[in-house]
Design a protein around this motif. Structure first.
Motif: not given
Length: 849
Positions: A232-242, A281-297
């Motif tokens: 999401a926008a801002g994720e892993d930044g000043e706000v972690s969303w962990a 944060l408003a809902d519109q301020e945190t639009p969601m992107a999605v990261l698609l990666m290969e699965m590591i065993d």
């Protein structure tokens, strides 16, 4: 429109003045309704900024839209009452409304392509890639660290998804109902939002781009399975969303699109919504992107803290590498006990210590062995220092190791540490006691905070000019005129007043501590005496409390979040009160600068329109007449039609026996019941209003201070003003049972807040017993009784009059809940005939009816 309205007004005035008056009162009722609603909405908005309830920005937008509509209706009602007088008011309102709408609106969202991008592209575009993908992409491209292959479904794709399915408005409706203090309701709302996302359709252009990306990676040898992660926008930044959003492992090609919606839906999980709101944060301020990666065993997974957050070892930081076998989820969700490797922060790093605990439930011979080799531990420590330098601060890094011993970077975000200040600790409940003597304790917090200054007692409006700088203002009440000297005040303490007063609203805005309802502040606190006001605990201390220095901020410390910053900008067009003196030439539309100003102006002018018109000797207009009775009660009666017998004459006064309004007669019988004791010599008027305007030498029997009743044969609008509280009864009692109703509102009092609450509780018990629907908020009570036969309505009105007469001073006398229940039982036993027998008003009483 204006000319048509003006022509109609003057036509009625000349040819049908009684009809004009009836129409004017109906309009006035609408004005009062919108005035009350506007003030309630302003209070709701203030509570969001200054109170403890946390909610979504959608709630602010909803309240502001309601306020704009309500104030607009209020203004149109006032204009309808006298079109010629307020022609420029609506134009001024539209100017402020435009500015308010701009302040509350969020930026328009972008729904244009691209809907997917590579990680290399993500490193250059944080807005489209979201926080997690952007940070990972920079670590892979700029630091040259190894990581899984993959791509990003962009934030624009999320916006397009919502827009295509037309669900933004419905999400906002649900988010506007969220309160973080009501978890059960939050879970229900979250479930509905998640279901909306999951049942929505992914637009074809998005599907085509995602499938095309999958095919490109398949040609590069990435056959799956995949991992879907939030970004999401801002994720892993000043706000972690962990840990707030979902991550989905082992996703097959056929499950990609559903996994994508699962990630979007996790944006509306209870924990994610709660976290976002707490971050402001408003809902519109945190639009969601999605990261698609290969699965590591993964054979080993873990995290790296580049600066171990241990406050007591602030000068001896090190790198900490945490590791556990298998997938990293077991580590971050707490289900695995990790081993920890501590290393120096130098180049190259050196291992300081390794702590490995035995695996739970396994028999091991000898000491447990680490799952992460020393070599890879040193590699991770070096990665940590590289990423810390790249991102400019300590990092929290997620990694994994495959079965071949190759390490992959999965994520990097800022590491959060920080001490808690003394003032913050107090806010968390660790509040110390002070040695200074307590001069005054009790009342109600109208505006929180602490302030120190010299006492200045003000009883008359003219004395305000003598208030010095850095004063603690002490007064019998809280007139709006106090707002004119806010910059001189450190705190305010009042005998009466209420949290819902105009000045209390202004004080909260400007951070001036206020305690109301103390009853005896003007007696105990002496002029020029230095005191410290702790409005949070409702105490006034002697002298200056040294330990409070640095915690009496001006203005008070507020959370620095996008929500609070934006809301403060919005409130600039809502709460400031510029109009404080109705007699001033500046009390005019041109001086209105806020919604609060418009409500103040319209209410004052609406009242003036009603009473100034009635007070004139215009052709055919009914006159307000003082009710002449033995009760020490100043009341004026305005007859709309059929409420007073022709035998009552046309004088300035009227005797109760000439009242023909059935609901008025019923209520008056209760007020004059033999069981109601009226103290001789004590005139019952609006003493709070008298305190405010007494410098003008207003007579005690003035209509400005009086109670009044507007009546017709079947209608009653009665406002009783006893001392420091008021009660409003609005009732219709006709032959149409479906149209009949009683609406009752009660608020205020001269007692302290706890006692006023006890009185409200007593009234609530009685009214619910009598069949009313009752709602309370603080010392405000609203009750309704409707769709009943006339006999039933009249019996309840008599009971209501009796109840008001017997509870006039009850807020002073009550001492506890047991007494409330005891008195309620006694009252219900004594007057059950008005409920069970539905006793109607008698034909004659010694009082004159």
């Amino acid at each position: 429109m204006y000319l048509r309205q003006l022509f109609k007004h003057w036509t009625f005035l000349v040819f049908a003045p009684s009809k004009l008056l009836r129409q004017k009162y109906e309009t006035f009722k609408e004005l009062l309704r919108h005035d009350q609603k506007s003030l309630e909405l302003i209070t709701d908005l203030e509570e969001l900024l200054y109170g403890k309830v946390q909610t979504d920005w959608a709630r602010v937008d909803q309240l502001v839209r309601g306020l704009r509509w309500s104030v607009g209706c209020l203004i149109r009602s006032l204009i309808s009452m006298h079109p010629a007088a307020y022609r420029d008011l609506e134009e001024r309102f539209q100017q402020i409304e435009i500015s308010l709408q701009e302040a509350v609106s969020l930026p328009e969202v972008d729904v244009r392509p691209p809907y997917t991008m590579t990680l290399a592209e993500a490193a250059q575009n944080p807005r489209l890639a979201g926080g997690k993908a952007y940070s990972l992409a920079r670590g892979l491209t700029e630091a040259g660290l190894p990581g899984p292959r993959g791509f990003v479904v962009t934030t624009n794709a999320y916006n397009y998804f919502l827009n295509y399915n037309q669900i933004r408005h419905r999400l906002d409706e649900l988010l506007a109902q969220v309160r973080l203090d009501d978890w059960k309701r939050l879970v229900e709302l979250s479930g509905e939002m998640v279901a909306i996302i999951k049942h929505a359709v992914i637009p074809s252009p998005m599907q085509e781009e995602i499938v095309q990306r999958i095919e490109e990676y398949r040609q590069q040898g990435v056959a799956g399975p995949w991992v879907a992660r939030s970004s999401a926008a801002g994720e892993d930044g000043e706000v972690s969303w962990a840990g707030q959003y979902a991550s989905i492992l082992n996703v097959s090609f056929e499950e990609i699109l559903e996994a994508y919606k699962e990630i979007l839906a996790s944006k509306y999980s209870p924990q994610a919504v709660t976290y976002r709101i707490r971050c402001g944060l408003a809902d519109q301020e945190t639009p969601m992107a999605v990261l698609l990666m290969e699965m590591i065993d993964a054979s080993v997974s873990g995290v790296v803290y580049t600066r171990e957050p241990t406050p007591e070892e602030a000068e001896n930081f090190c790198v900490a590498v945490y590791a556990a076998t298998g997938l990293g989820g077991r580590l971050v969700d707490g289900s695995a006990v990790p081993e920890v490797h501590y290393l120096t922060r130098e180049e190259p790093p050196h291992l300081l210590e390794t702590i490995v605990r035995p695996a739970v439930g396994r028999d091991q011979k000898g000491p447990p062995k680490p799952c992460l080799s020393n070599e890879n531990t040193l590699v991770l420590a070096r990665w940590g220092m590289i990423l810390e330098k790249l991102f400019g601060g300590p990092q929290d890094i997620e990694w994994c190791q495959d079965k071949n011993g190759v390490i992959f970077l999965l994520q990097s975000r800022p590491l959060k540490t920080g001490p808690i200040s003394a003032c913050q600790a107090w806010e968390n409940g660790k509040i110390p006691e002070f040695n200074n003597p307590i001069l005054l304790e009790g009342g109600l917090t109208a505006s929180p905070g602490m302030g120190t200054g010299s006492v200045c007692v003000v009883r008359m409006k003219d004395e305000l000019r003598n208030v010095p700088e850095a004063a603690v203002l002490v007064s019998p009440s809280l007139p709006p005129s106090f707002a004119t000297i806010l910059e001189r005040l450190r705190a305010v303490v009042a005998d009466g007043g209420s949290r819902a007063s105009h000045f209390a609203c202004v004080a909260r805005e400007f951070g001036v501590p206020v305690i109301v309802g103390t009853q005896e502040a003007t007696k105990i606190l002496k002029p020029d005496q230095v005191v410290t006001v702790d409005a949070n605990r409702r105490r006034v201390y002697q002298g200056e409390v040294e330990s409070l220095q640095g915690c009496t901020a001006e203005p008070p410390i507020r959370p620095d979040t996008p929500f609070s910053t934006r809301l403060r900008s919005v409130m600039e067009y809502i709460t400031p009160l510029s109009l404080t003196d109705p007699t001033s030439p500046d009390f005019a539309p041109r001086a209105c600068r806020s919604m609060h100003d418009f409500t103040r102006f319209a209410h004052e002018k609406g009242m003036a329109e009603m009473f100034s018109l009635v007070g004139r000797s215009g052709r055919g207009l009914a006159r307000a007449r003082r009710l002449q009775s033995d009760l020490p009660l100043v009341m004026y009666v305005l007859d709309l039609e059929g409420g007073i017998s022709s035998e009552g004459g046309e004088g300035k006064t009227v005797e109760p026996r000439f009242i023909t309004s059935e609901p008025m007669r019923a209520c008056w019988e209760g007020l004059t019941h033999p069981d109601v004791v009226w103290q001789e010599g004590l005139l019952h008027i609006d003493w709070e209003e008298f305190d405010r305007i007494s410098a003008s030498l207003v007579k005690l029997r003035s209509a400005v201070l009086a109670s009044y009743a507007v009546i017709s044969r079947y209608y009653l609008h009665l406002i009783l003003r006893f001392g420091y509280h008021f009660a409003v009864t609005d009732a219709l009692c006709s032959n149409d049972a479906e149209a009949n109703y009683i609406a009752f509102r009660f608020k205020g009092g001269g007692g302290n807040f706890e006692n006023r609450l006890l009185r409200v509780q007593f009234i609530k018990i009685i009214l619910e017993w009598a069949g009313f629907t009752v709602n309370t908020r603080g010392d405000l009570l609203d009750a309704r009784f409707d769709r009943q036969e006339p006999r039933t309505i009249l019996s309840r009105l008599t009971l209501l009059g009796l109840l008001q007469g017997k509870t006039r001073l009850l807020d002073i006398a009550l001492t506890g809940k047991d007494q409330v229940f005891s008195l309620a039982d006694s009252f219900m036993g004594r007057y059950q005939e008005y409920v069970e027998g539905q006793k109607p008003p008698s034909e004659a009483r010694t009082s004159g009816l």
